[in-house]
Scaffold this motif. Sequence first.
Motif, PDB file in Angstrom:
ATOM      1  N   LEU A 317       0.834  -1.209   0.000  1.00  0.00           N
ATOM      2  CA  LEU A 317       0.000   0.000   0.000  1.00  0.00           C
ATOM      3  C   LEU A 317       0.867   1.257   0.000  1.00  0.00           C
ATOM      4  CD1 LEU A 317      -1.089  -1.996   2.698  1.00  0.00           C
ATOM      5  CD2 LEU A 317      -3.126  -0.861   1.909  1.00  0.00           C
ATOM      6  N   VAL A 318       0.282   2.334  -0.467  1.00  0.00           N
ATOM      7  CA  VAL A 318       0.962   3.639  -0.401  1.00  0.00           C
ATOM      8  C   VAL A 318       1.035   4.042   1.072  1.00  0.00           C
ATOM      9  CG1 VAL A 318       0.702   6.088  -0.988  1.00  0.00           C
ATOM     10  CG2 VAL A 318       0.193   4.334  -2.679  1.00  0.00           C
ATOM     11  N   ASN A 319       2.163   4.587   1.487  1.00  0.00           N
ATOM     12  CA  ASN A 319       2.346   4.961   2.898  1.00  0.00           C
ATOM     13  C   ASN A 319       1.453   6.154   3.247  1.00  0.00           C
ATOM     14  OD1 ASN A 319       3.257   5.245   5.449  1.00  0.00           O
ATOM     15  ND2 ASN A 319       5.326   5.893   4.933  1.00  0.00           N
ATOM     16  N   ASN A 320       0.556   5.966   4.240  1.00  0.00           N
ATOM     17  CA  ASN A 320      -0.342   7.073   4.632  1.00  0.00           C
ATOM     18  C   ASN A 320      -0.198   7.397   6.118  1.00  0.00           C
ATOM     19  OD1 ASN A 320      -1.475   4.849   5.779  1.00  0.00           O
ATOM     20  ND2 ASN A 320      -3.506   5.088   4.865  1.00  0.00           N
ATOM     21  N   SER A 321       0.974   7.031   6.706  1.00  0.00           N
ATOM     22  CA  SER A 321       1.155   7.313   8.138  1.00  0.00           C
ATOM     23  C   SER A 321       1.491   8.794   8.333  1.00  0.00           C
ATOM     24  CB  SER A 321       2.296   6.455   8.685  1.00  0.00           C
ATOM     25  OG  SER A 321       3.535   7.083   8.453  1.00  0.00           O
ATOM     26  N   PRO A 322       1.391   9.315   9.566  1.00  0.00           N
ATOM     27  CA  PRO A 322       1.733  10.736   9.807  1.00  0.00           C
ATOM     28  C   PRO A 322       3.186  11.088   9.427  1.00  0.00           C
ATOM     29  CG  PRO A 322       0.537   9.832  11.670  1.00  0.00           C
ATOM     30  CD  PRO A 322       0.833   8.680  10.777  1.00  0.00           C
ATOM     31  N   LEU A 323       4.074  10.078   9.312  1.00  0.00           N
ATOM     32  CA  LEU A 323       5.474  10.360   8.966  1.00  0.00           C
ATOM     33  C   LEU A 323       5.745  10.111   7.479  1.00  0.00           C
ATOM     34  CD1 LEU A 323       7.276   8.684  12.022  1.00  0.00           C
ATOM     35  CD2 LEU A 323       6.624  11.070  11.746  1.00  0.00           C
ATOM     36  N   ARG A 380      15.821   0.050  -0.850  1.00  0.00           N
ATOM     37  CA  ARG A 380      17.160   0.604  -1.135  1.00  0.00           C
ATOM     38  C   ARG A 380      17.143   1.515  -2.354  1.00  0.00           C
ATOM     39  NH1 ARG A 380      21.635  -3.870   0.531  1.00  0.00           N
ATOM     40  NH2 ARG A 380      20.681  -4.439   2.499  1.00  0.00           N
ATOM     41  N   GLU A 381      16.155   1.327  -3.215  1.00  0.00           N
ATOM     42  CA  GLU A 381      16.052   2.201  -4.405  1.00  0.00           C
ATOM     43  C   GLU A 381      15.364   3.519  -4.065  1.00  0.00           C
ATOM     44  OE1 GLU A 381      13.949  -0.155  -7.251  1.00  0.00           O
ATOM     45  OE2 GLU A 381      15.590  -1.585  -7.498  1.00  0.00           O
ATOM     46  N   GLY A 382      14.878   3.667  -2.806  1.00  0.00           N
ATOM     47  CA  GLY A 382      14.268   4.940  -2.407  1.00  0.00           C
ATOM     48  C   GLY A 382      12.750   4.910  -2.362  1.00  0.00           C
ATOM     49  N   TYR A 383      12.149   3.715  -2.386  1.00  0.00           N
ATOM     50  CA  TYR A 383      10.676   3.630  -2.323  1.00  0.00           C
ATOM     51  C   TYR A 383      10.226   3.599  -0.872  1.00  0.00           C
ATOM     52  CZ  TYR A 383      10.421   2.742  -7.304  1.00  0.00           C
ATOM     53  OH  TYR A 383      10.502   2.884  -8.663  1.00  0.00           O
ATOM     54  N   GLU A 384       9.023   4.162  -0.654  1.00  0.00           N
ATOM     55  CA  GLU A 384       8.431   4.188   0.687  1.00  0.00           C
ATOM     56  C   GLU A 384       7.024   3.620   0.550  1.00  0.00           C
ATOM     57  OE1 GLU A 384       7.056   7.764   3.481  1.00  0.00           O
ATOM     58  OE2 GLU A 384       9.169   7.847   2.953  1.00  0.00           O
ATOM     59  N   PHE A 385       6.682   2.591   1.353  1.00  0.00           N
ATOM     60  CA  PHE A 385       5.370   1.953   1.191  1.00  0.00           C
ATOM     61  C   PHE A 385       5.022   1.183   2.457  1.00  0.00           C
ATOM     62  CE2 PHE A 385       8.842  -0.547  -0.472  1.00  0.00           C
ATOM     63  CZ  PHE A 385       8.630  -1.830  -0.001  1.00  0.00           C
ATOM     64  N   GLN A 386       3.822   0.587   2.472  1.00  0.00           N
ATOM     65  CA  GLN A 386       3.394  -0.213   3.623  1.00  0.00           C
ATOM     66  C   GLN A 386       3.037  -1.623   3.136  1.00  0.00           C
ATOM     67  OE1 GLN A 386       1.336   2.883   6.589  1.00  0.00           O
ATOM     68  NE2 GLN A 386       0.057   2.283   4.922  1.00  0.00           N
ATOM     69  N   VAL A 387       3.175  -2.597   4.036  1.00  0.00           N
ATOM     70  CA  VAL A 387       2.934  -3.986   3.660  1.00  0.00           C
ATOM     71  C   VAL A 387       2.056  -4.641   4.711  1.00  0.00           C
ATOM     72  CG1 VAL A 387       4.061  -6.212   3.337  1.00  0.00           C
ATOM     73  CG2 VAL A 387       5.119  -4.184   2.445  1.00  0.00           C
ATOM     74  N   SER A 388       1.102  -5.490   4.250  1.00  0.00           N
ATOM     75  CA  SER A 388       0.223  -6.196   5.184  1.00  0.00           C
ATOM     76  C   SER A 388       0.862  -7.519   5.590  1.00  0.00           C
ATOM     77  CB  SER A 388      -1.113  -6.482   4.500  1.00  0.00           C
ATOM     78  OG  SER A 388      -0.922  -7.507   3.522  1.00  0.00           O
ATOM     79  N   ARG A 389       0.192  -8.232   6.463  1.00  0.00           N
ATOM     80  CA  ARG A 389       0.670  -9.558   6.880  1.00  0.00           C
ATOM     81  C   ARG A 389       0.560 -10.534   5.694  1.00  0.00           C
ATOM     82  NH1 ARG A 389      -2.165 -13.840  10.961  1.00  0.00           N
ATOM     83  NH2 ARG A 389      -0.276 -14.950  11.490  1.00  0.00           N
ATOM     84  N   PRO A 390       1.569 -11.406   5.466  1.00  0.00           N
ATOM     85  CA  PRO A 390       1.450 -12.391   4.375  1.00  0.00           C
ATOM     86  C   PRO A 390       0.272 -13.330   4.637  1.00  0.00           C
ATOM     87  CG  PRO A 390       3.681 -12.326   5.238  1.00  0.00           C
ATOM     88  CD  PRO A 390       2.838 -11.533   6.166  1.00  0.00           C
ATOM     89  N   ARG A 391      -0.413 -13.736   3.571  1.00  0.00           N
ATOM     90  CA  ARG A 391      -1.511 -14.713   3.711  1.00  0.00           C
ATOM     91  C   ARG A 391      -1.353 -15.756   2.609  1.00  0.00           C
ATOM     92  NH1 ARG A 391      -3.330  -9.846   1.951  1.00  0.00           N
ATOM     93  NH2 ARG A 391      -3.939  -9.862  -0.234  1.00  0.00           N
ATOM     94  N   ILE A 392      -1.861 -16.947   2.859  1.00  0.00           N
ATOM     95  CA  ILE A 392      -1.692 -18.023   1.873  1.00  0.00           C
ATOM     96  C   ILE A 392      -2.751 -17.887   0.778  1.00  0.00           C
ATOM     97  CG2 ILE A 392      -0.596 -19.642   3.444  1.00  0.00           C
ATOM     98  CD1 ILE A 392      -3.970 -20.567   2.792  1.00  0.00           C
ATOM     99  N   ILE A 393      -2.468 -18.500  -0.376  1.00  0.00           N
ATOM    100  CA  ILE A 393      -3.409 -18.465  -1.496  1.00  0.00           C
ATOM    101  C   ILE A 393      -4.106 -19.831  -1.553  1.00  0.00           C
ATOM    102  CG2 ILE A 393      -3.602 -18.189  -4.008  1.00  0.00           C
ATOM    103  CD1 ILE A 393      -0.969 -16.559  -3.869  1.00  0.00           C
TER     104      ILE A 393
END
Length: 615
Positions: A317-323, A380-393
């Motif tokens: 997800l796109v980072n939407n935290s206060p920081l 390391r390439e300069g991206y900022e984002f958010q990640v959820s918990r991994p889930r199985i398919i």
Amino acid sequence: MKIRNIAIIAHVDHGKTTLVDQMLRQAGVFRANQQVAERIMDSNPLERERGITILAKNTSVRWGDTKINIVDTPGHADFGGEVERILRMVDGFLLLVDAAEGPMPQTRFVAGKALALGLKPIVLVNKVDRPDAEPMRVHDEVLELLMDLEATPEQFNCPFLYTSSRLGTATLELNEPGTTLTPLFDTILKTIPPPKAAGAGPFQMLISTLDYSSYLGRIGIGRIERGQVHVGDTVALLPIGEPGPVGDGLYEQAKIVKLFAFEGLERAELETAAAGEIVAVAGLAGVEIGKTVTAPDHLDRLAGIAVEEPTISVDVLVNNSPLAGREGKFVTGRQLRERLYRELERNVALRVEDTDTPYAFTVSGRGELHLGILMETMRREGYEFQVSRPRIIPREGPNGERLEPYEELMIDCPEGYVGVVMEKLGPRRATMLDMKNPGLGMVRMRFKIPARGLLGYRSEFLTDTRGTGIIHHRFFEYDLWAGPLSGRNRGVMVADREGVVVAYALFNLQERGTMFVQPGDPVYEGMIIAEHVRPGDMDVNATKEKKLTNMRTTAADEMIILEPPRQVTLELALEYIEDDELIEITPSSLRLRKRLLGATDRRKLARSEKRAIEE
């Protein structure tokens, strides 16, 4: 020119890359006084840090009048996609097995793929110089493995060599210690057949792997199956589909701008190349892995590359935290989407899907490490984002039943820790397949476990075995849904306001849990700052300062001594978080947070969920 094409396959850390180093040295690729780094094939910074191979790479050596093209492959099950696609370029493989550990889950996985394609094996029992080496036992275990994998009689009667990658020696007889790798080179020339490519006829080649150059664009790498190719030729790029002649379907035409062969660690530019050679071709704009490049007057498609489906997915997800936006260079949904789809060009085992919102994407891969390496590279390439918990398919069975992926889990641990390992794997629905005790103080256990049950287990296992246990797993099969599994058994401490962490506040909180932050770190409402000692979450103030007055008492100021915080790595964070939590990943920090930052919002959600369960 005589050619041999071989792949080197083995379990992680059994000595593949070190062996390639020695083969390059002894075949005279380097000058006598040339300074060469160790594990020279691991050129990616992440590979050098972690000591594992992540990407398959090509090199070649000359032995006498024969050119031997070598492909070094990753040893971890999560990068199986890298192995599956390069096996189509080669005619034989070196199966490397550690003389103490014997065949491991990954050895079985890659050897099975290679044998099914009809490739000729040469078995190397490596690290015979280890003090605990048992080469004869391992020799028998490899023969058992080849029987299990239904090798043909020709594959089963393959040569065995005893090697030491570190010392650069190989021998056919255990009682005659080797001095150089000459026996290995001679065995390769004798055992591995030359490429079954047709020199005559129109040009045809399958793209097995990709590279990128900012000057030449996308570069397709593969083996020429038939005919010859020259720089300046016009070729047809056929889309992926059924093998055989292609009618009047649509295809792209392109011109070969540059042609390279692999000479040692360098790429040598060629004017022309013939069948059997592994080459890199530049100038094909729409090139993808699995596509066939042919002469435009003879549209004949080769069978594509079959790669196993992903088993685990996460939301990016796109980072939407206060920081948000303070540390990263690329922070928008468009930049994130562009980068993820660019990764698909060379990472065949990955899947990326758009969701209902332009700010979130579903990324699926082979395992936590496969997805973790992608996240680490992006950060390391300069991206900022958010990640959820991994889930199985999950999948649906033939009768509509629900299936989930299971893993084969192999554990080596000292005898004293067998009880605690069994105790922890029980609630995770693991079934024991077998258990061996060779009598050296270490016990080897093999389990079948739902992939969900493995999430979060690695860090717990290392704590339980005091860092002495070894854990490996690989995809096993899809089987019936195992039912609900218990999640994390401890709650977390959540910051209740924005500010900067103060040592005085942490000093009063540290007896209630394990800290993830230290004084001076910025925090915001909803950010996870520590693991609580009990179940259930707790809202705390980590920015509380000591009230200063001009009153002095006999009780002098206590000296504030803080325990060092737990270092949060990406792998640990992916295993640790629950469904209502996210990881905020920026180039310089990793933070854990709740999906809903406000404490009132979280309470409302918990109440509505409780009501829904009661109804």
